[in-house]
Motif scaffolding. Structure first.
Motif, PDB file in Angstrom:
ATOM      1  N   ALA A 124       1.169  15.807  -3.654  1.00 23.49           N
ATOM      2  CA  ALA A 124       1.223  17.142  -3.060  1.00 23.49           C
ATOM      3  C   ALA A 124       0.961  18.152  -4.159  1.00 23.49           C
ATOM      4  CB  ALA A 124       2.581  17.388  -2.416  1.00 23.49           C
ATOM      5  N   ILE A 125       0.202  19.187  -3.829  1.00 21.32           N
ATOM      6  CA  ILE A 125      -0.122  20.246  -4.786  1.00 21.32           C
ATOM      7  C   ILE A 125       0.477  21.548  -4.264  1.00 21.32           C
ATOM      8  CG2 ILE A 125      -1.957  21.537  -5.930  1.00 21.32           C
ATOM      9  CD1 ILE A 125      -3.729  19.016  -5.521  1.00 21.32           C
ATOM     10  N   ASN A 134      -3.663  21.827   4.244  1.00 23.82           N
ATOM     11  CA  ASN A 134      -2.536  22.510   3.626  1.00 23.82           C
ATOM     12  C   ASN A 134      -1.834  23.427   4.613  1.00 23.82           C
ATOM     13  OD1 ASN A 134      -3.881  25.019   3.691  1.00 23.82           O
ATOM     14  ND2 ASN A 134      -4.668  24.802   1.610  1.00 23.82           N
ATOM     15  N   ILE A 135      -0.648  23.820   4.215  1.00 25.57           N
ATOM     16  CA  ILE A 135       0.099  24.845   4.922  1.00 25.57           C
ATOM     17  C   ILE A 135       0.291  26.003   3.961  1.00 25.57           C
ATOM     18  CG2 ILE A 135       2.322  23.765   4.350  1.00 25.57           C
ATOM     19  CD1 ILE A 135       3.414  24.952   6.973  1.00 25.57           C
ATOM     20  N   GLN A 136       0.060  27.204   4.443  1.00 23.72           N
ATOM     21  CA  GLN A 136       0.137  28.403   3.624  1.00 23.72           C
ATOM     22  C   GLN A 136       1.270  29.308   4.112  1.00 23.72           C
ATOM     23  OE1 GLN A 136      -4.414  29.286   2.217  1.00 23.72           O
ATOM     24  NE2 GLN A 136      -3.840  29.999   4.248  1.00 23.72           N
ATOM     25  N   MET A 162       0.842  -1.199   0.000  1.00 18.69           N
ATOM     26  CA  MET A 162       0.000   0.000   0.000  1.00 18.69           C
ATOM     27  C   MET A 162       0.875   1.246   0.000  1.00 18.69           C
ATOM     28  SD  MET A 162      -2.844   1.327   2.774  1.00 18.69           S
ATOM     29  CE  MET A 162      -4.153   0.327   2.132  1.00 18.69           C
ATOM     30  N   LEU A 163       0.483   2.260  -0.762  1.00 16.52           N
ATOM     31  CA  LEU A 163       1.206   3.516  -0.779  1.00 16.52           C
ATOM     32  C   LEU A 163       0.916   4.281   0.504  1.00 16.52           C
ATOM     33  CD1 LEU A 163       0.312   4.614  -4.408  1.00 16.52           C
ATOM     34  CD2 LEU A 163       2.346   3.421  -3.647  1.00 16.52           C
ATOM     35  N   LYS A 164       1.944   4.884   1.055  1.00 15.17           N
ATOM     36  CA  LYS A 164       1.778   5.651   2.276  1.00 15.17           C
ATOM     37  C   LYS A 164       2.276   7.069   2.047  1.00 15.17           C
ATOM     38  CE  LYS A 164       2.323   1.708   5.393  1.00 15.17           C
ATOM     39  NZ  LYS A 164       3.102   1.134   6.514  1.00 15.17           N
ATOM     40  N   LEU A 165       1.548   8.026   2.586  1.00 20.48           N
ATOM     41  CA  LEU A 165       1.915   9.427   2.508  1.00 20.48           C
ATOM     42  C   LEU A 165       2.029   9.960   3.916  1.00 20.48           C
ATOM     43  CD1 LEU A 165       2.203  12.208   1.098  1.00 20.48           C
ATOM     44  CD2 LEU A 165      -0.272  12.382   1.190  1.00 20.48           C
ATOM     45  N   ALA A 172       1.845  31.062  -0.955  1.00 21.29           N
ATOM     46  CA  ALA A 172       2.463  29.838  -1.467  1.00 21.29           C
ATOM     47  C   ALA A 172       1.955  28.698  -0.594  1.00 21.29           C
ATOM     48  CB  ALA A 172       3.977  29.941  -1.408  1.00 21.29           C
ATOM     49  N   THR A 173       1.226  27.750  -1.214  1.00 22.27           N
ATOM     50  CA  THR A 173       0.493  26.737  -0.458  1.00 22.27           C
ATOM     51  C   THR A 173       0.918  25.337  -0.868  1.00 22.27           C
ATOM     52  OG1 THR A 173      -1.420  28.226  -0.375  1.00 22.27           O
ATOM     53  CG2 THR A 173      -1.818  25.915   0.149  1.00 22.27           C
ATOM     54  N   ILE A 174       0.995  24.448   0.110  1.00 21.58           N
ATOM     55  CA  ILE A 174       1.235  23.032  -0.155  1.00 21.58           C
ATOM     56  C   ILE A 174       0.045  22.251   0.390  1.00 21.58           C
ATOM     57  CG2 ILE A 174       2.751  21.054   0.200  1.00 21.58           C
ATOM     58  CD1 ILE A 174       5.038  23.009   0.654  1.00 21.58           C
ATOM     59  N   LYS A 175      -0.672  21.581  -0.506  1.00 22.87           N
ATOM     60  CA  LYS A 175      -1.890  20.848  -0.144  1.00 22.87           C
ATOM     61  C   LYS A 175      -1.664  19.350  -0.278  1.00 22.87           C
ATOM     62  CE  LYS A 175      -6.110  22.015  -1.666  1.00 22.87           C
ATOM     63  NZ  LYS A 175      -7.253  22.175  -2.620  1.00 22.87           N
ATOM     64  N   THR A 176      -2.212  18.594   0.661  1.00 25.43           N
ATOM     65  CA  THR A 176      -2.243  17.139   0.575  1.00 25.43           C
ATOM     66  C   THR A 176      -3.653  16.676   0.908  1.00 25.43           C
ATOM     67  OG1 THR A 176      -1.541  16.910   2.873  1.00 25.43           O
ATOM     68  CG2 THR A 176       0.183  16.867   1.186  1.00 25.43           C
ATOM     69  N   TYR A 177      -3.938  15.401   0.633  1.00 26.96           N
ATOM     70  CA  TYR A 177      -5.269  14.842   0.871  1.00 26.96           C
ATOM     71  C   TYR A 177      -5.209  13.706   1.881  1.00 26.96           C
ATOM     72  CZ  TYR A 177      -7.311  17.464  -2.973  1.00 26.96           C
ATOM     73  OH  TYR A 177      -7.770  18.471  -3.775  1.00 26.96           O
ATOM     74  N   ASN A 178      -6.215  13.652   2.742  1.00 26.02           N
ATOM     75  CA  ASN A 178      -6.373  12.522   3.657  1.00 26.02           C
ATOM     76  C   ASN A 178      -7.216  11.446   2.978  1.00 26.02           C
ATOM     77  OD1 ASN A 178      -4.973  13.835   5.734  1.00 26.02           O
ATOM     78  ND2 ASN A 178      -6.816  14.898   6.410  1.00 26.02           N
TER      79      ASN A 178
END
Length: 762
Positions: free
Chosen positions: A109-110, A82-84, A1-4, A96-102
């Motif tokens: 990462a976006i 995300n963290i902004q 399974m992929l883990k983030l 400048a934002t870094i977004k991830t999904y649960n």
């Protein structure tokens, strides 16, 4: 399974445990890094923004961070966090934002740049630079792990500037206007795709050898950015190899943009055999002796009909419309000396649907309002080109084509020229997207008009995610008899991933064709071109002269109605081929090895094509396809030698390929699962061995089991006989013939009993 997992240093945010898989480490000072299996693959470079003619940068502390915050929410993908980072470039604010999904199994990462007011003075004075850098990654492995890279670049879907090698601080690949997705990978099965995720026509990248970093931002000539403008870049990870990473990255983007697959499935040009007149074809700017194009095309259609070749459409290239001082299109209407009676006459005489080519617009175009026309065009006085910026223009253009006859395909060629030689497209953050979406909207008025992109940069290919009418794209150089432009296994991977059918261009089916416009050139690779075109899932469109079509060769691609018997997805270069370019000591093939497959009722039937090999290579089910795709036990058998018997295929029984796999004598193999019956019998289906694709869902509707038999349901046409080959209990290869050759009626299907060795027409 992929883990983030996400780790925020000195700033508390959700922490997902685990050293394995994909991890993002973030810090409140604006730095970040990407980790795989406990190894740091990438570390952040310099974040910067151009503003008011100056570069504001983290490296010299001129870019000021106001604060850091964390937010969360839900969108169509799922729950996100995300963290902004809130920055000031002088007086101008930006997020400048870094977004991830649960979301399980979604390791991505976006990275986003959001401009909070109107920005001016952002230009970097060079179209191949960027006005901003976030994300920015240092080149070369951050922790000493050996990484390779694959970078798409240049036109033809990233084909002309394609680059592969070892990821190091001296890595250089095409970025800027012609830049494309970047794939990083190790010598195991981990891979990471980095690309724009929005604003595809203005998003860009720049690799700097002096700073040893690659920066992602806005095109370098953009000098004003409106308030609220946001550009996104995606990093997508997969631990199942390069091919799977690219496919999953593309599938995510298709889902995100609701790319409609129906247009590709119903496309006439993607489903049926055609006849082409573009560069490389016999009738490219060349007619029958003493005749004009109108007569030559009618004669070609008559010849095709007389040899009973089931061509279902014609393509007319750039030879038919008038051009201006820069050889761009002036009016997209037939020249009187070429088609004196127009397309209506040609359509009535040939009785075939058709598609038409177009190139960039000349600044002399009569459609432009500045030339007295009715539509808004933006003229580039330096280059002499022009770009339409008017939805009504495209609406009217495609409405006109419906008066010509059964017009089905608009081929927009020279996309790189149109983009590079219109400063307005390079400097306006929204014009490029408007230009292509307006074109798509115009075509979408009519359900049977589709668009093909040619000479497209990667940005055009990505922009098609928002344009359902675009169904296909060229993925190689223009065809030239005897040339090498069939090697499309890597660019096909890109195009197919984002929902476009790859097109390798036209080809000759007969080696020698006297009287062609190409002098003494011949085509030794007729069979290779034919099989590549078929396995690409794109158009199959020969361009032979009258009297030179090899019908026997062409019919290996399709049924007797011209319907192309294709695999489920485009044939692509295997991971080991790409890794061999990056890691010279890696045990991969030097040459071209492509695979694909067809899934019929959950049974996977594989296809292998190898050409231009210069070393020995052992292909296994796991090196040729995603792990677990092929069912065990399985066999492999030749696609070129009908006397070849199936042999076991497994990790312990690989398919040995070698220098005997040339471009002329390429190696073609098929795999099939061994089907175990309750009676103890085992059956191997070998399919239509006289076709390039022995198993296609366009032929095989279903394969099912009883306790003592294997039943196959197939489509069969009027006047058609279909031979299905099989083997029982490792005995001789046999076949069942479904013979409907004497009937003008098309039955709904035929049922084949393998153990009964009979076919019943329904």
């Amino acid at each position: 399974m992929l883990k983030l997992s996400i780790l925020i240093c000195t700033f508390m945010l959700t922490v997902v445990t685990g050293e394995k898989g994909f991890k993002i480490a973030l810090s409140t000072d604006g730095t970040y890094s990407l980790w795989v299996d406990g190894n740091k693959w990438l570390s952040s470079g310099d974040t910067f923004f151009m503003s008011q003619g100056r570069k504001y940068s983290m490296s010299d502390d001129s870019l000021k961070m106001a604060n850091v915050s964390a937010t969360s929410g839900t969108d169509k993908v799922g729950q996100w966090q995300n963290i902004q980072y809130f920055y000031y470039a002088g007086s101008q604010p930006v997020l400048a934002t870094i977004k991830t999904y649960n979301v399980p199994d979604l390791p991505l990462a976006i990275f986003s740049q959001t401009y909070l007011q109107n920005w001016t003075g952002t230009s970097a004075q060079d179209p191949n630079y960027v006005t901003s850098g976030f994300p920015t990654f240092k080149t070369g492995s951050a922790s000493g792990v050996d990484l390779g890279y694959l970078a798409y670049g240049g036109d033809m879907s990233g084909y002309t500037g394609l680059n592969m090698g070892s990821w190091s601080f001296t890595s250089y690949f095409e970025t800027g206007t012609g830049g494309g997705p970047l794939v990083l990978f190790d010598n195991a099965s981990n891979a990471m795709v980095i690309s724009p995720m929005s604003q595809f026509m203005s998003a860009s990248s720049h690799v700097s050898l002096t700073q040893q970093q690659v920066s992602y931002g806005v095109l370098g000539l953009v000098d004003t950015i409106p308030s609220g403008y946001q550009v996104d870049f995606i990093v997508y990870f997969d631990d199942r190899g390069i091919n799977q990473a690219v496919r999953d990255w593309g599938a995510f983007l298709q889902f995100y943009y609701d790319k409609v697959k129906f247009n590709r499935l119903k496309s006439l040009t993607l489903n049926y055999l055609g006849y082409w007149t573009d560069n490389g074809a016999y009738y490219y700017y060349h007619t029958e002796e003493g005749k004009n194009y109108q007569t030559s095309m009618v004669d070609a259609a008559s010849y095709i009909k007389n040899i009973s070749l089931p061509v279902q459409y014609l393509q007319y290239d750039s030879w038919w419309y008038p051009k201006g001082h820069r050889q761009g299109t002036v009016t997209w209407t037939p020249r009187k000396d070429v088609l004196p009676d127009g397309f209506q006459y040609l359509s009535a005489q040939t009785q075939l649907p058709f598609g038409c080519h177009n190139r960039y617009w000349d600044s002399q175009t009569t459609y432009a309002r500045y030339n007295g026309g009715q539509y808004n065009f933006i003229q580039d006085r330096s280059y002499g080109l022009s770009v339409p910026d008017d939805q009504k223009f495209w609406d009217d253009l495609f409405t006109m084509t419906k008066q010509w006859g059964n017009f089905i395909l608009y081929e927009q060629d020279w996309l790189n020229w149109e983009f590079d030689q219109n400063v307005a497209l390079l400097s306006d953050v929204s014009l490029g997207r408007r230009w292509l979406t307006q074109m798509g909207n115009g075509a979408s008025q009519y359900l049977n008009i589709e668009i093909q992109y040619c000479m497209a940069y990667s940005r055009h290919i990505l922009q098609s995610l928002e344009i359902d009418a675009v169904t296909q794209a060229r993925v190689s150089h223009d065809y030239s008899p005897g040339g090498r432009q069939w090697n499309i296994g890597i660019t096909s991977m890109f195009a197919d991933a984002v929902g476009l059918a790859p097109f390798k261009d036209t080809f000759w089916t007969t080696e020698k064709q006297p009287g062609s416009p190409y002098g003494s050139r011949t085509e030794k690779f007729t069979r290779l071109n034919a099989v590549i075109a078929t396995l690409s899932t794109g158009p199959v469109g020969p361009g032979d002269g009258i009297g030179y079509i090899n019908s026997t060769l062409l019919m290996k691609c399709c049924d007797n109605s011209g319907r192309i018997l294709q695999p489920d997805r485009a044939a692509t270069a295997i991971d080991d081929q790409i890794k061999k370019k990056a890691f010279p000591n890696y045990s991969g093939p030097r040459g071209e090895v492509y695979t694909t497959y067809t899934n019929v009722s959950g049974l996977i039937f594989g296809i292998v094509l190898a050409a231009e090999l210069t070393n020995e290579y052992a292909l296994t089910p796991t090196s040729g396809w995603t792990y677990g795709l092929l069912r065990s036990p399985a066999v492999v058998y030749s696609g070129t030698d009908l006397n070849d018997l199936p042999v076991p295929f497994s990790v312990l029984n690989p398919l040995n390929l070698g220098p005997g796999c040339t471009a002329v004598d390429f190696c073609l193999y098929y795999t099939s699962p061994v089907l175990q019956l309750q009676t103890g019998d085992h059956v191997v289906l070998l399919g239509e061995r006289d076709k390039w694709t022995p198993f296609s869902i366009r032929r095989f509707m279903d394969i099912r089991f009883t306790t003592s038999d294997v039943i196959a349901l197939i489509n069969i046409n009027a006047y058609e006989a279909v031979s299905i080959y099989f083997q029982i209990n490792s005995g001789p290869v046999e076949r069942v013939i479904c013979d409907n050759s004497q009937s003008y009626k098309k039955p709904s299907f035929a049922t084949i009993s393998i153990m009964g060795r009979k076919c019943t027409l329904q």
